[in-house]
Motif scaffolding. Structure first.
Motif, PDB file in Angstrom:
ATOM      1  N   ARG A  61      -6.923   5.306 -11.766  1.00  0.00           N
ATOM      2  CA  ARG A  61      -7.037   3.864 -11.550  1.00  0.00           C
ATOM      3  C   ARG A  61      -6.209   3.102 -12.581  1.00  0.00           C
ATOM      4  O   ARG A  61      -5.556   2.119 -12.272  1.00  0.00           O
ATOM      5  N   ALA A 114      -2.669   3.166 -11.565  1.00  0.00           N
ATOM      6  CA  ALA A 114      -2.432   2.296 -10.414  1.00  0.00           C
ATOM      7  C   ALA A 114      -2.305   0.842 -10.847  1.00  0.00           C
ATOM      8  O   ALA A 114      -1.433   0.102 -10.377  1.00  0.00           O
ATOM      9  N   MET A 154       2.005   1.784  -3.418  1.00  0.00           N
ATOM     10  CA  MET A 154       0.941   2.318  -4.258  1.00  0.00           C
ATOM     11  C   MET A 154       0.588   3.746  -3.898  1.00  0.00           C
ATOM     12  O   MET A 154       0.006   4.463  -4.700  1.00  0.00           O
ATOM     13  N   CYS A 155       0.923   4.173  -2.681  1.00  0.00           N
ATOM     14  CA  CYS A 155       0.473   5.466  -2.179  1.00  0.00           C
ATOM     15  C   CYS A 155       1.649   6.385  -1.904  1.00  0.00           C
ATOM     16  O   CYS A 155       2.005   6.607  -0.752  1.00  0.00           O
ATOM     17  N   ALA A 182      -6.308   3.211  -1.365  1.00  0.00           N
ATOM     18  CA  ALA A 182      -5.775   1.969  -1.935  1.00  0.00           C
ATOM     19  C   ALA A 182      -6.712   0.807  -1.653  1.00  0.00           C
ATOM     20  O   ALA A 182      -6.928  -0.059  -2.507  1.00  0.00           O
ATOM     21  N   LEU A 227       0.826  -1.195   0.000  1.00  0.00           N
ATOM     22  CA  LEU A 227       0.000   0.000   0.000  1.00  0.00           C
ATOM     23  C   LEU A 227       0.862   1.248   0.000  1.00  0.00           C
ATOM     24  O   LEU A 227       0.551   2.239  -0.659  1.00  0.00           O
ATOM     25  N   ARG A 233      -9.662   1.120  -4.144  1.00  0.00           N
ATOM     26  CA  ARG A 233      -9.290   0.712  -5.495  1.00  0.00           C
ATOM     27  C   ARG A 233      -9.060  -0.796  -5.574  1.00  0.00           C
ATOM     28  O   ARG A 233      -9.445  -1.448  -6.551  1.00  0.00           O
ATOM     29  N   ASP A 284      -4.313   7.773   2.133  1.00  0.00           N
ATOM     30  CA  ASP A 284      -3.792   7.034   0.988  1.00  0.00           C
ATOM     31  C   ASP A 284      -4.037   5.535   1.130  1.00  0.00           C
ATOM     32  O   ASP A 284      -4.362   4.847   0.158  1.00  0.00           O
ATOM     33  N   HIS A 285      -3.897   5.024   2.338  1.00  0.00           N
ATOM     34  CA  HIS A 285      -4.181   3.604   2.574  1.00  0.00           C
ATOM     35  C   HIS A 285      -5.645   3.293   2.285  1.00  0.00           C
ATOM     36  O   HIS A 285      -5.967   2.275   1.662  1.00  0.00           O
TER      37      HIS A 285
END
Length: 272
Positions: free
Chosen positions: A26, A29, A10-11, A108, A7, A111, A104-105
């Motif tokens: 998206r 990502a 990703m963040c 994630a 995560l 998504r 941000d978590h």
């Protein structure tokens, strides 16, 4: 790579406008997921593992979609709360980095669940509801920082118990169960962080975990979030009698699950 580290990958910290656009894309990502998979074994990448669900899952797909949409609704609530909190500037400068990371978590998580529901289980992700975080004018989380922190604690503690409450409903799918419990552990870290932050600021005396069914200094309306947390019997065994540890200590050793109706009743207070 555990989910928390994934995560964080990703963040990234969102600073520039371009970075923000890339983070909220998206498609970008999922491209980054693809790049990751080229660098490490697919089995180490949660999305790669999840593509195996149709082959290994024993649980009814429709039921799995229902559980994941239930989880997605909670993640929508948490993400939107933190996003609005950051936009409102109610969060003190020293604490913004904490809530940017939590935000941000949560995004994630949103998504991730949307991708699993739509592209792995061929279902339809639930749309984000409209939220009223004032609960009809009873709270002012975006103008009063202590209130913002109090509701943050309430939401995170609810999330931890809610994920545990759904474990039995996805246990026939090892992959979905693993993913859900991984998110559960991240939610627990969030809950601990917020609870300790409130104590550090002198707003409560709570620990990083729940003791008995205590709401601390939270409003009485939050009692449903903590109801049942004073349970000391596990698997039919009274752990106080078994160990000699006091009731408070035993209650701290487990988070008790909340069922879907209990969680929806709590979350329903904040639906517009």
């Amino acid at each position: 790579m555990n989910l928390l580290k994934l995560l964080d990958t990703m963040c990234p910290d969102v600073k520039s406008g371009d970075d923000k656009d890339r983070f909220f894309s998206r498609r970008e990502a999922m491209r980054q997921f693809g790049d990751l998979s080229k660098k490490m074994a697919m089995a180490a990448v949660p999305l790669g593992v999840l593509t195996a669900i149709p082959k290994v899952a024993k649980a009814d797909t429709e039921s799995l979609i229902g559980v994941l949409n239930y989880a997605l609704t909670l993640e929508h609530l948490e993400y939107r709360y933190y996003q609005m909190g950051l936009e409102s500037n109610v969060i003190t400068a020293a604490d913004r980095v904490i809530f940017e990371k939590i935000r941000d978590h949560e995004l994630a998580h949103v998504r991730f669940l949307e991708e699993v529901i739509s592209n792995v289980l061929n279902g339809t992700p639930v749309a984000e509801p409209d939220f009223d975080f004032t609960a009809g004018g009873n709270f002012s989380p975006f103008t009063d920082y202590p209130t913002f922190l109090a509701l943050s604690q309430a939401f995170e503690d609810t999330g931890v118990r809610a994920y545990k409450g759904q474990a039995a409903n996805v246990k026939e799918s090892d992959v979905v169960l693993t993913a859900a419990l991984s998110i559960h552990s991240v939610e627990a870290r969030h809950a601990s962080m917020v609870r300790r932050l409130r104590t550090k600021k002198g707003q409560d005396t709570v620990k990083g975990w729940i003791t008995n069914a205590s709401i601390g200094t939270l409003p009485a309306a939050t009692q449903a979030i903590y109801a049942g947390e004073d349970t000391v019997t596990q698997g039919g065994v009274n752990v106080v009698n078994l160990t000699g540890i006091d009731t408070a200590g035993v209650s701290e050793a487990w988070d008790e699950p909340l069922n879907d109706q209990q969680v929806l009743d709590i979350a329903g207070l904040f639906l517009a």
